[in-house]
Write an enzyme that holds these catalytic residues in place. Sequence first.
Site, PDB file in Angstrom:
ATOM      1  CB  THR A  12     -21.924  -7.544 -11.241  1.00 38.74           C
ATOM      2  OG1 THR A  12     -21.777  -6.198 -11.729  1.00 38.74           O
ATOM      3  CG2 THR A  12     -23.064  -7.587 -10.246  1.00 38.74           C
ATOM      4  N   GLY A  13     -18.511  -7.373 -11.784  1.00 46.90           N
ATOM      5  CA  GLY A  13     -17.551  -7.500 -12.877  1.00 46.90           C
ATOM      6  C   GLY A  13     -16.416  -8.460 -12.552  1.00 46.90           C
ATOM      7  NE  ARG A  40     -24.982  -2.460 -17.292  1.00 51.33           N
ATOM      8  CZ  ARG A  40     -24.377  -1.301 -17.452  1.00 51.33           C
ATOM      9  NH1 ARG A  40     -24.969  -0.368 -18.159  1.00 51.33           N
ATOM     10  NH2 ARG A  40     -23.182  -1.067 -16.922  1.00 51.33           N
ATOM     11  CB  CYS A 128      -3.563  -5.200 -15.211  1.00 52.25           C
ATOM     12  SG  CYS A 128      -4.196  -4.863 -16.852  1.00 52.25           S
ATOM     13  CD  GLN A 155      -1.881  -5.772 -22.000  1.00 56.96           C
ATOM     14  OE1 GLN A 155      -1.019  -4.969 -22.309  1.00 56.96           O
ATOM     15  NE2 GLN A 155      -3.020  -5.396 -21.474  1.00 56.96           N
ATOM     16  CE  LYS A 219      -5.069   3.503 -19.592  1.00 54.08           C
ATOM     17  NZ  LYS A 219      -6.147   2.517 -19.711  1.00 54.08           N
ATOM     18  CG  HIS A 248      -2.131  -9.061 -18.786  1.00 54.30           C
ATOM     19  ND1 HIS A 248      -3.240  -9.655 -19.337  1.00 54.30           N
ATOM     20  CD2 HIS A 248      -2.496  -7.769 -18.529  1.00 54.30           C
ATOM     21  CE1 HIS A 248      -4.236  -8.771 -19.391  1.00 54.30           C
ATOM     22  NE2 HIS A 248      -3.818  -7.625 -18.902  1.00 54.30           N
TER      23      HIS A 248
HETATM   24  N1  LIG Z   1     -10.137  -6.975 -15.965  1.00 58.40           N
HETATM   25  C1  LIG Z   1      -8.882  -6.677 -15.643  1.00 58.40           C
HETATM   26  O1  LIG Z   1      -7.959  -7.481 -15.841  1.00 58.40           O
HETATM   27  C2  LIG Z   1      -8.543  -5.355 -15.024  1.00 58.40           C
HETATM   28  C3  LIG Z   1      -7.240  -5.173 -14.548  1.00 58.40           C
HETATM   29  C4  LIG Z   1      -6.891  -3.947 -13.972  1.00 58.40           C
HETATM   30  C5  LIG Z   1      -7.830  -2.938 -13.894  1.00 58.40           C
HETATM   31  N2  LIG Z   1      -9.080  -3.147 -14.384  1.00 58.40           N
HETATM   32  C6  LIG Z   1     -10.034  -2.039 -14.255  1.00 58.40           C
HETATM   33  O2  LIG Z   1     -11.003  -2.417 -13.289  1.00 58.40           O
HETATM   34  C7  LIG Z   1     -12.267  -1.837 -13.636  1.00 58.40           C
HETATM   35  C8  LIG Z   1     -13.293  -2.963 -13.758  1.00 58.40           C
HETATM   36  O3  LIG Z   1     -12.882  -3.840 -14.785  1.00 58.40           O
HETATM   37  P1  LIG Z   1     -13.562  -5.267 -15.030  1.00 58.40           P
HETATM   38  O4  LIG Z   1     -12.637  -5.977 -15.943  1.00 58.40           O
HETATM   39  O5  LIG Z   1     -13.970  -5.889 -13.772  1.00 58.40           O
HETATM   40  O6  LIG Z   1     -14.850  -4.836 -15.866  1.00 58.40           O
HETATM   41  P2  LIG Z   1     -16.212  -5.633 -16.120  1.00 58.40           P
HETATM   42  O7  LIG Z   1     -16.018  -7.090 -15.925  1.00 58.40           O
HETATM   43  O8  LIG Z   1     -16.700  -5.147 -17.424  1.00 58.40           O
HETATM   44  O9  LIG Z   1     -17.164  -5.099 -14.952  1.00 58.40           O
HETATM   45  C9  LIG Z   1     -17.523  -3.749 -14.872  1.00 58.40           C
HETATM   46  C10 LIG Z   1     -18.243  -3.499 -13.560  1.00 58.40           C
HETATM   47  O10 LIG Z   1     -18.493  -2.112 -13.450  1.00 58.40           O
HETATM   48  C11 LIG Z   1     -19.865  -1.924 -13.145  1.00 58.40           C
HETATM   49  N3  LIG Z   1     -20.310  -0.629 -13.648  1.00 58.40           N
HETATM   50  C12 LIG Z   1     -20.363  -0.201 -14.919  1.00 58.40           C
HETATM   51  N4  LIG Z   1     -20.878   1.051 -14.980  1.00 58.40           N
HETATM   52  C13 LIG Z   1     -21.145   1.420 -13.702  1.00 58.40           C
HETATM   53  C14 LIG Z   1     -21.714   2.568 -13.102  1.00 58.40           C
HETATM   54  N5  LIG Z   1     -22.104   3.618 -13.820  1.00 58.40           N
HETATM   55  N6  LIG Z   1     -21.840   2.590 -11.765  1.00 58.40           N
HETATM   56  C15 LIG Z   1     -21.465   1.545 -11.009  1.00 58.40           C
HETATM   57  N7  LIG Z   1     -20.934   0.403 -11.523  1.00 58.40           N
HETATM   58  C16 LIG Z   1     -20.786   0.356 -12.850  1.00 58.40           C
HETATM   59  C17 LIG Z   1     -20.538  -3.086 -13.811  1.00 58.40           C
HETATM   60  O11 LIG Z   1     -21.813  -3.281 -13.263  1.00 58.40           O
HETATM   61  P3  LIG Z   1     -23.034  -3.968 -14.081  1.00 58.40           P
HETATM   62  O12 LIG Z   1     -22.911  -5.444 -13.820  1.00 58.40           O
HETATM   63  O13 LIG Z   1     -24.217  -3.390 -13.398  1.00 58.40           O
HETATM   64  O14 LIG Z   1     -22.912  -3.614 -15.499  1.00 58.40           O
HETATM   65  C18 LIG Z   1     -19.577  -4.200 -13.455  1.00 58.40           C
HETATM   66  O15 LIG Z   1     -19.780  -4.615 -12.125  1.00 58.40           O
HETATM   67  C19 LIG Z   1     -12.033  -1.052 -14.919  1.00 58.40           C
HETATM   68  O16 LIG Z   1     -11.742   0.286 -14.603  1.00 58.40           O
HETATM   69  C20 LIG Z   1     -10.808  -1.728 -15.506  1.00 58.40           C
HETATM   70  O17 LIG Z   1     -10.083  -0.879 -16.356  1.00 58.40           O
HETATM   71  C21 LIG Z   1      -9.464  -4.326 -14.935  1.00 58.40           C
END
Ligand SMILES: NC(=O)c1ccc[n+]([C@@H]2O[C@H](COP(=O)([O-])OP(=O)(O)OC[C@H]3O[C@@H](n4cnc5c(N)ncnc54)[C@H](OP(=O)(O)O)[C@@H]3O)[C@@H](O)[C@H]2O)c1
Length: 341
Positions: A12-13, A40, A128, A155, A219, A248
């Site tokens: 969902t994220g 959630r 990233c 970023q 990092k 970015h």
């Molecule tokens: N955004 C970027 O540009 C980016 C780039 C590189 C790496 N990342 C990494 O990728 C990961 C996700 O980032 P995002 O940006 O997509 O975050 P996000 O939009 O905040 O989404 C977070 C996701 O994680 C789920 N989640 C949270 N707690 C959880 C749990 N206990 N068990 C299972 N699922 C859980 C959430 O589900 P709910 O909907 O149920 O809350 C949601 O689907 C992170 O580790 C981040 O550091 C992100």
Amino acid sequence: MNKYNVAIVGVTGAVGQEFLKLIEERNFPFDNLKMLASKRSAGKKINFMGKEYTVEETTNDSFKDVKIALFAGGAASKMFAPAAVEAGAVVIDNSSSFRMDPNVPLVVPEVNPQAIARHKGIIANPNCSTIIMVMALKPLYDIAKIKRVVVSTYQAVSGAGREGMDELKNQVDEIVNNKPVNSNVLPVASLDKHYQIAFNLLPQIDVFKENLYTKEEMKMIDETMKIMEDSSMRITATTVRVPVYRSHAESVNVEFVDEVSVEAARAALSKFPGVKICDDPDNMIYPQPLNTSGKDDVEVGRIRKDYSIEHGLNFWVCGDQIRKGAALNALQIAEYIIKNS
Ligand SMILES: NC(=O)c1ccc[n+]([C@@H]2O[C@H](COP(=O)([O-])OP(=O)(O)OC[C@H]3O[C@@H](n4cnc5c(N)ncnc54)[C@H](OP(=O)(O)O)[C@@H]3O)[C@@H](O)[C@H]2O)c1
């Protein structure tokens, strides 16, 4: 063609949703697809490629028969990746939980695919900003050893996930409607203190470490040395959050051991898969976050000599950090495994 049972944790994220787009776009050979998130989101319906899926809460029992587990759930990686490996899945993880573990390959497929074969169940996707930078560093390193890198990042808010994007949008709405501005997410959602990002810059991404660098900066430094398999490379970084939704950008200064001309750099970069040269100052052509958003390639421009040192170059690089910086890179790793298994 063989098809694989796939699970997406964090579907969902921001990254999870990009996984879905890319699986469809790239015709990824999936059989069963498990859509996992936190409690959630359990029960939420997602329509994907003509089928309705129900999001399930991630538990240790979620990975039966799963062959490829794509993790994009932040802290969920530490909690559930070991169970996924135990169940027989290969985990490709977007979080920082395992990146510096010596038993876990840290992979950008165009840069160090050889590391994939060393995996013991978990493969880490780098940070990233690191991915976007090393895509440009690797072709240059292949023509002349790199001595030192100085990088400053710009970023996008989507690097902080869905809530980072909502924060910028809400603040812009509040400002144009003459309402008080609420700041609840940036620079770091889990901290008590927050600052406005709309019409502002925040020189803090992630928390500060004792050495006065942020975790994001460290990092970039540590992960680049691991991916490039060169611990002698000197790297320093300043990472900044900017009010841009997506993609970015980075200003990179590179010092080489030997001379690298602008022409040689362009030639090496233009041949590298996943890199596009976007550099025509006469016509005001250079990489911009708006142009790289939703695209797979990392774009490099403003390539020029650094006249302040003997063998130096400056360039500007932009890339979609949700695609190449996260979901695309992870899916490319999965595709590499499938092709080589
Ligand atoms: N955004 C970027 O540009 C980016 C780039 C590189 C790496 N990342 C990494 O990728 C990961 C996700 O980032 P995002 O940006 O997509 O975050 P996000 O939009 O905040 O989404 C977070 C996701 O994680 C789920 N989640 C949270 N707690 C959880 C749990 N206990 N068990 C299972 N699922 C859980 C959430 O589900 P709910 O909907 O149920 O809350 C949601 O689907 C992170 O580790 C981040 O550091 C992100």
